[in-house]
Write a protein that holds these residues in place. Structure first.
Motif, mmCIF file in Angstrom:
data_model
loop_
_atom_site.group_PDB
_atom_site.id
_atom_site.type_symbol
_atom_site.label_atom_id
_atom_site.label_comp_id
_atom_site.label_asym_id
_atom_site.label_seq_id
_atom_site.Cartn_x
_atom_site.Cartn_y
_atom_site.Cartn_z
ATOM 1 N N ALA A 100 0.908 -1.209 0.002
ATOM 2 C CA ALA A 100 -0.037 -0.055 0.052
ATOM 3 C C ALA A 100 0.653 1.274 -0.101
ATOM 4 O O ALA A 100 0.429 2.264 -0.724
ATOM 5 C CB ALA A 100 -0.998 -0.031 1.259
ATOM 6 N N ALA A 101 1.829 1.170 0.829
ATOM 7 C CA ALA A 101 2.862 2.351 0.901
ATOM 8 C C ALA A 101 3.425 2.595 -0.308
ATOM 9 O O ALA A 101 3.623 3.643 -1.050
ATOM 10 C CB ALA A 101 4.039 2.177 1.726
ATOM 11 N N VAL A 102 3.952 1.376 -1.304
ATOM 12 C CA VAL A 102 4.518 1.600 -2.533
ATOM 13 C C VAL A 102 3.538 2.321 -3.591
ATOM 14 O O VAL A 102 4.080 3.040 -4.511
ATOM 15 C CB VAL A 102 5.200 0.273 -3.108
ATOM 16 C CG1 VAL A 102 5.286 0.261 -4.362
ATOM 17 C CG2 VAL A 102 6.084 -0.181 -2.260
ATOM 18 N N MET A 103 2.242 1.936 -3.420
ATOM 19 C CA MET A 103 1.530 2.484 -4.321
ATOM 20 C C MET A 103 1.202 3.977 -4.178
ATOM 21 O O MET A 103 1.114 4.594 -5.155
ATOM 22 C CB MET A 103 -0.134 1.856 -4.264
ATOM 23 C CG MET A 103 0.087 0.209 -4.558
ATOM 24 S SD MET A 103 -1.561 -0.373 -4.287
ATOM 25 C CE MET A 103 -2.774 0.494 -5.106
ATOM 26 N N ALA A 104 1.160 4.189 -2.885
ATOM 27 C CA ALA A 104 1.155 5.938 -2.600
ATOM 28 C C ALA A 104 2.280 6.360 -2.841
ATOM 29 O O ALA A 104 2.395 7.747 -3.348
ATOM 30 C CB ALA A 104 0.487 5.776 -1.077
ATOM 31 N N ALA A 105 3.276 6.118 -2.730
ATOM 32 C CA ALA A 105 4.693 6.709 -3.004
ATOM 33 C C ALA A 105 4.799 7.059 -4.582
ATOM 34 O O ALA A 105 5.508 8.232 -4.836
ATOM 35 C CB ALA A 105 5.986 5.836 -2.678
ATOM 36 N N ARG A 106 4.279 6.522 -5.418
ATOM 37 C CA ARG A 106 4.267 6.900 -6.798
ATOM 38 C C ARG A 106 3.888 7.829 -7.080
ATOM 39 O O ARG A 106 4.142 8.873 -7.955
ATOM 40 C CB ARG A 106 3.659 5.707 -7.649
ATOM 41 C CG ARG A 106 4.498 4.395 -7.700
ATOM 42 C CD ARG A 106 3.656 3.401 -8.513
ATOM 43 N NE ARG A 106 4.129 1.827 -8.264
ATOM 44 C CZ ARG A 106 3.266 0.862 -8.087
ATOM 45 N NH1 ARG A 106 1.943 1.114 -8.176
ATOM 46 N NH2 ARG A 106 4.068 -0.351 -8.034
ATOM 47 N N LYS A 107 2.680 8.576 -6.485
ATOM 48 C CA LYS A 107 2.346 10.031 -6.463
ATOM 49 C C LYS A 107 2.300 11.049 -5.776
ATOM 50 O O LYS A 107 2.044 11.802 -5.555
ATOM 51 C CB LYS A 107 0.576 9.620 -6.830
ATOM 52 C CG LYS A 107 0.298 8.629 -7.915
ATOM 53 C CD LYS A 107 -1.254 8.684 -8.043
ATOM 54 C CE LYS A 107 -1.715 7.704 -9.138
ATOM 55 N NZ LYS A 107 -3.047 7.628 -9.307
ATOM 56 N N ALA A 108 3.370 10.691 -4.588
ATOM 57 C CA ALA A 108 3.730 11.677 -3.565
ATOM 58 C C ALA A 108 4.292 12.952 -4.287
ATOM 59 O O ALA A 108 5.241 12.885 -5.266
ATOM 60 C CB ALA A 108 4.792 11.048 -2.526
ATOM 61 N N PRO A 109 4.093 14.057 -3.520
ATOM 62 C CA PRO A 109 4.665 15.302 -3.987
ATOM 63 C C PRO A 109 6.227 15.164 -3.719
ATOM 64 O O PRO A 109 6.859 16.506 -4.293
ATOM 65 C CB PRO A 109 4.067 16.145 -3.244
ATOM 66 C CG PRO A 109 3.748 15.552 -1.850
ATOM 67 C CD PRO A 109 3.115 14.088 -2.357
#
Length: 281
Positions: A100-109
């Motif tokens: 879940a963290a990897v998925m979110a990291a792709r679009k992090a600012p």
């Protein structure tokens, strides 16, 4: 606004709140599902409530944080001044939190490095502290990751449970191993090995199992500088006594933490858990 490398972990690190505040570490909560209620670990369910539910054999499951919750966390941390984020999480063999963290990291600012530490509880907490200390010294994202990975590779976690049934129900240990333990009426000692929970030894009585846990932890600690954490679930006196003995027995002990695990780990181990994390400095 100062630019810095920020550290994010999850609620299974079980770091003391004051320690997290001092080092600016953010924890994303996992969820405990009790009956038809989804409750955030650390804020919405107490370990006492969990232990009571388990003892009454109420259905209890756990769930990873959503990618959306991670994305919101990364956004808030970036807005606070972070130029990069190191996101450290419990073993991917035990939870989907890392994914879940990897998925979110792709679009992090800001750039985010997500690390599967292969650990849990204060084994994960010590990794987060190592990364935070590296960042506080002016370290880069890569340097903070290296510090965490080095700490993880040297850290060992051992634990005693009264029964393997909870681990079997949650799919965290093989049914054959759990069946063997029940059939022989043994008290199991377990360890984290390559991110998985593995049976270490089978001991005939609870008192002997706890004595053996102490021996294993003291031998692993040796005489070099080391941090130790003693965890429990609904067994505070037993944990305190074990910590006192280790404090006397381990000459190089620096920090020694005693704490009750949260609801997520407790759901899979059951009341009576006693664990020791040994983390050389």
């Amino acid at each position: 606004m100062s630019r810095h490398v920020a550290i994010v972990t999850d609620s299974t690190a079980y770091l003391p709140p004051r320690t997290m505040e001092r080092h600016g570490i953010t924890a994303v909560p996992l969820t405990v599902v009790l009956g038809d209620r989804a409750l955030e670990e650390g804020t919405e369910i107490s370990t006492r409530s969990l232990a009571q539910a388990l003892q009454k054999r109420h259905p209890v499951t756990t769930s990873r944080p959503s990618p959306e919750l991670f994305a919101e966390t990364y956004r808030k941390v970036a807005e606070s001044g972070a130029s990069g984020i190191v996101s450290l999480h419990l073993s991917a063999e035990l939870s989907g939190t890392y994914d879940a963290a990897v998925m979110a990291a792709r679009k992090a600012p800001v750039p985010v490095r997500v690390v599967d530490t292969g650990t849990v509880a204060m084994a994960l907490g010590f990794c987060a502290l190592a990364a935070a200390e590296a960042a506080e010294s002016g370290g880069t994202v890569d340097e903070a990751v290296t510090a965490a990975e080095k700490r993880a590779s040297g850290t060992s976690a051992y634990f005693y449970v009264d029964t393997l049934d909870y681990l079997r129900r949650g799919g965290r240990i093989g049914a054959a191993q759990a069946l063997l333990g029940s059939a022989l009426a043994v008290k199991p000692l377990l360890q984290l090995d390559a991110g998985r929970i593995e049976l270490l030894e089978k001991v005939r009585t609870a008192s002997r199992a706890i004595a053996r846990l102490e021996e294993i932890a003291a031998d692993r600690a040796g005489s070099a500088p080391v941090d130790i954490a003693v965890h429990h679930l609904a067994a505070p006196e037993r944990a305190s006594a074990l910590a006192d003995r280790l404090r006397t027995r381990v000459p190089g002990v620096a920090d020694l933490h005693v704490s009750e695990v949260g609801a997520v780990i407790g759901a899979h181990t059951g009341p009576g858990l006693l664990g020791v994390v040994v983390s050389p400095r």
